[in-house]
Scaffold this active site. Structure first.
Site, mmCIF file in Angstrom:
data_model
loop_
_atom_site.group_PDB
_atom_site.id
_atom_site.type_symbol
_atom_site.label_atom_id
_atom_site.label_comp_id
_atom_site.label_asym_id
_atom_site.label_seq_id
_atom_site.Cartn_x
_atom_site.Cartn_y
_atom_site.Cartn_z
ATOM 1 C CE LYS A 78 -0.301 -0.399 5.036
ATOM 2 N NZ LYS A 78 -1.120 -0.882 6.154
ATOM 3 N NE ARG A 134 -6.370 0.301 11.887
ATOM 4 C CZ ARG A 134 -5.171 0.113 11.353
ATOM 5 N NH1 ARG A 134 -4.270 1.073 11.399
ATOM 6 N NH2 ARG A 134 -4.839 -1.032 10.795
ATOM 7 C CE1 TYR A 194 13.751 31.210 6.728
ATOM 8 C CE2 TYR A 194 13.993 28.866 6.261
ATOM 9 C CZ TYR A 194 13.742 30.155 5.826
ATOM 10 O OH TYR A 194 13.482 30.386 4.509
ATOM 11 C CG MET A 242 10.680 23.507 0.983
ATOM 12 S SD MET A 242 9.694 24.572 -0.077
ATOM 13 C CE MET A 242 8.646 25.409 1.101
#
Ligand SMILES: *Cc1c(COP(=O)(O)O)cnc(C)c1O
Length: 369
Positions: A35, A130, A255, A303
Site C-alpha cells: 500500500k 479500528r 531560521y 524546505m
C-alpha cells in the site's frame, strides 16, 4: 554530477527481506503489503522484487486496480474492502480478494448477485478498535458472510495487532485468545501477523502473514533497526554538500537562529529539506553520513536545505555525498530523533526527489549463487 537529493531503491535488498520473512515463517504464506505506493518506494518497481510472495495486499480499491493495470495477475487483497456496489462489481471482474470489516460491508455483499463471487476475509476487531467486527459478534458475522451468494469459499479470519512492536506487552496474547475463540466456531484460514508479529510473536503466524515495513528493511520493533533483524534497508536517501561556510564563534545557523557556533568552525549545507520528505522536526544533533562518518545536523531544517557541523569531518568538500537515511544510517534512528516512525519517513518521500534503482538480481554484501 547531480546535486539534488535522490532516493536509491535497492531491489536486491527487498528480495533479501522477502527471504528473511520466509525464514521467520516457513509454514505460513506471505501476503506482501505494498500500500501507499509500496511504502513510498514505488509499487511498480517493488513488484519486480516480490516474485517470491504468495499474494499482495493494498489498503484501497484504487490501489488494487492500479496494480492490475501494471499487469500483476496474482492474488491481490484489498485490506479495507469495498464500500459501493459499483466497486464490488469491479472487484469481481478484477479477481480481487476483499477484506470485509463491517456489518455494512456484509449487507452490501449479501444484497448482490455479482458477475463472479468474491473470495473474502472477515476482519475481526480483537481490541484495536479500528476496523473489524467486534470479536464477541464475529461468529454471527462470519455466518452471515459465508451464507452470501456473492462470496466464494469459507471466509478466513483476519485481525490486526495493536501493540506487537513491544515484546513485553501482554495485549498481543489477549488479542490472539479472542481470535482463536472465534476461530474454534468458524474455522477458516487465519491471518494476524504484521511485520512485528512475524519478528516477535510466533504464536500469531497462522496461515497467512502480512509483512509491510520489514520488506523495506525497516524494523517495527521498539528500539531496534532493520539490520538487528537481519533486514537490509531498501531506500537510501542521499544528496550532496552544496556549500561549506567558514563561521565564527557566536554565528547563528538557519531560521530562528536556534543554533550558535561555539567556536570558529566549518558549517556544511546539504541539498535536502522538508520539501523532499526529510522531517522538519529533526533536531540539532540528528546524524547524517558524510564520508562514512556521522555528522550532526545543526539548526532548523528548511524546505530545500539543512546545515551540518563539519568539525569532525575535516576532509569534507563541496560535492561530497550526504546520506540522510538508509544504508549505514537506519531511517529508524532519524525517525526517533524527529519524534515519528520510519514508516512515515519512507511514505513521505516527496515527488520531486529523483528515484534510482539497483537491480533485483545483483545482491550486495552477499555471496553470489
Ligand atoms: C499496513 C498493514 C500491514 C503491514 O503492517 P507492517 O507493520 O508494515 O508490517 C498488515 N496488515 C494490515 C491490515 C495493514 O493495514
Amino acid at each position: 554530477m547531480e546535486f539534488g537529493p535522490r532516493a536509491l531503491i535497492d531491489l536486491a535488498a527487498v528480495a533479501h527481506n522477502v527471504r528473511r520473512v520466509r525464514e521467520c515463517v516457513p509454514k505460513a504464506r506471505i501476503m506482501a503489503v505494498v500500500k501507499a505506493n509500496g511504502y513510498g518506494h514505488g509499487v511498480a518497481r517493488i513488484l519486480r522484487a516480490l516474485g517470491d510472495a504468495d499474494a499482495l495486499a493494498v489498503a484501497r480499491m484504487a490501489e488494487a486496480l492500479a496494480l492490475r493495470g501494471l499487469g500483476y495477475a496474482g492474488k491481490l487483497v484489498v485490506l479495507e474492502g469495498s464500500y459501493q456496489v459499483a466497486e464490488l462489481r469491479e472487484a469481481a471482474r478484477a479477481g480481487l480478494t476483499l477484506v470485509v470489516h463491517s456489518d455494512e460491508q456484509i449487507r452490501l455483499l449479501a444484497s448482490r448477485r455479482l458477475p463472479k463471487p468474491i473470495p473474502c476475509w472477515l476482519k475481526v476487531d480483537t481490541g484495536m478498535h479500528r476496523l473489524g467486527v467486534r470479536w464477541d459478534r464475529a461468529v454471527a458475522a462470519h455466518r452471515a458472510l459465508s451464507a452470501s451468494p456473492a462470496v466464494v469459499g469459507l471466509p478466513g479470519l483476519m485481525t490486526h495487532l495493536a501493540n506487537a512492536d513491544d515484546v513485553a506487552d501482554p495485549f498481543t496474547a489477549e488479542q490472539m485468545t479472542r481470535l482463536l475463540q472465534v476461530h474454534s466456531e468458524t474455522g477458516g484460514e487465519l491471518s494476524v501477523s504484521n511485520s512485528a508479529g512475524i519478528l516477535a510473536w510466533p504464536q500469531t503466524h497462522g496461515d497467512w502473514v502480512r509483512p509491510g515495513i520489514m520488506l523495506y528493511g525497516i524494523s517495527p520493533m521498539l528500539g531496534r533497526c532493520g539490520p538487528d533483524e537481519g533486514l537490509r534497508p531498501a531506500m537510501t536517501l542521499a544528496s550532496r554538500l552544496v556549500a561549506i561556510n567558514p563561521c565564527e564563534a557566536g554565528d547563528a545557523i538557519g531560521y530562528g537562529s536556534t543554533w550558535r557556533c561555539p567556536e570558529p568552525m566549518r558549517v556544511g549545507v546539504a541539498a535536502c529539506g522538508y520539501g523532499d520528505g526529510y522531517p522538519r522536526h529533526a533536531p540539532s544533533g540528528t546524524p547524517l553520513l558524510i564520508r562514512e562518518r556521522p555528522v550532526p545536523l545543526i539548526g532548523r531544517v528548511s524546505m530545500d536545505l539543512i546545515a551540518v557541523d563539519l568539525r569532525d569531518c575535516p576532509g569534507a568538500r563541496v560535492g561530497d555525498p550526504v546520506v540522510l537515511w538508509g544504508e549505514g544510517l537506519p531511517a529508524e534512528l532519524i525517525a526517533e530523533r524527529a519524534g515519528t516512525i520510519a514508516y512515515e519517513l519512507v511514505c513521505g518521500l516527496a515527488a520531486r526527489v529523483e528515484v534510482l534503482e539497483s537491480a533485483v538480481s545483483r545482491p550486495r554484501g552477499e555471496a553470489l549463487g
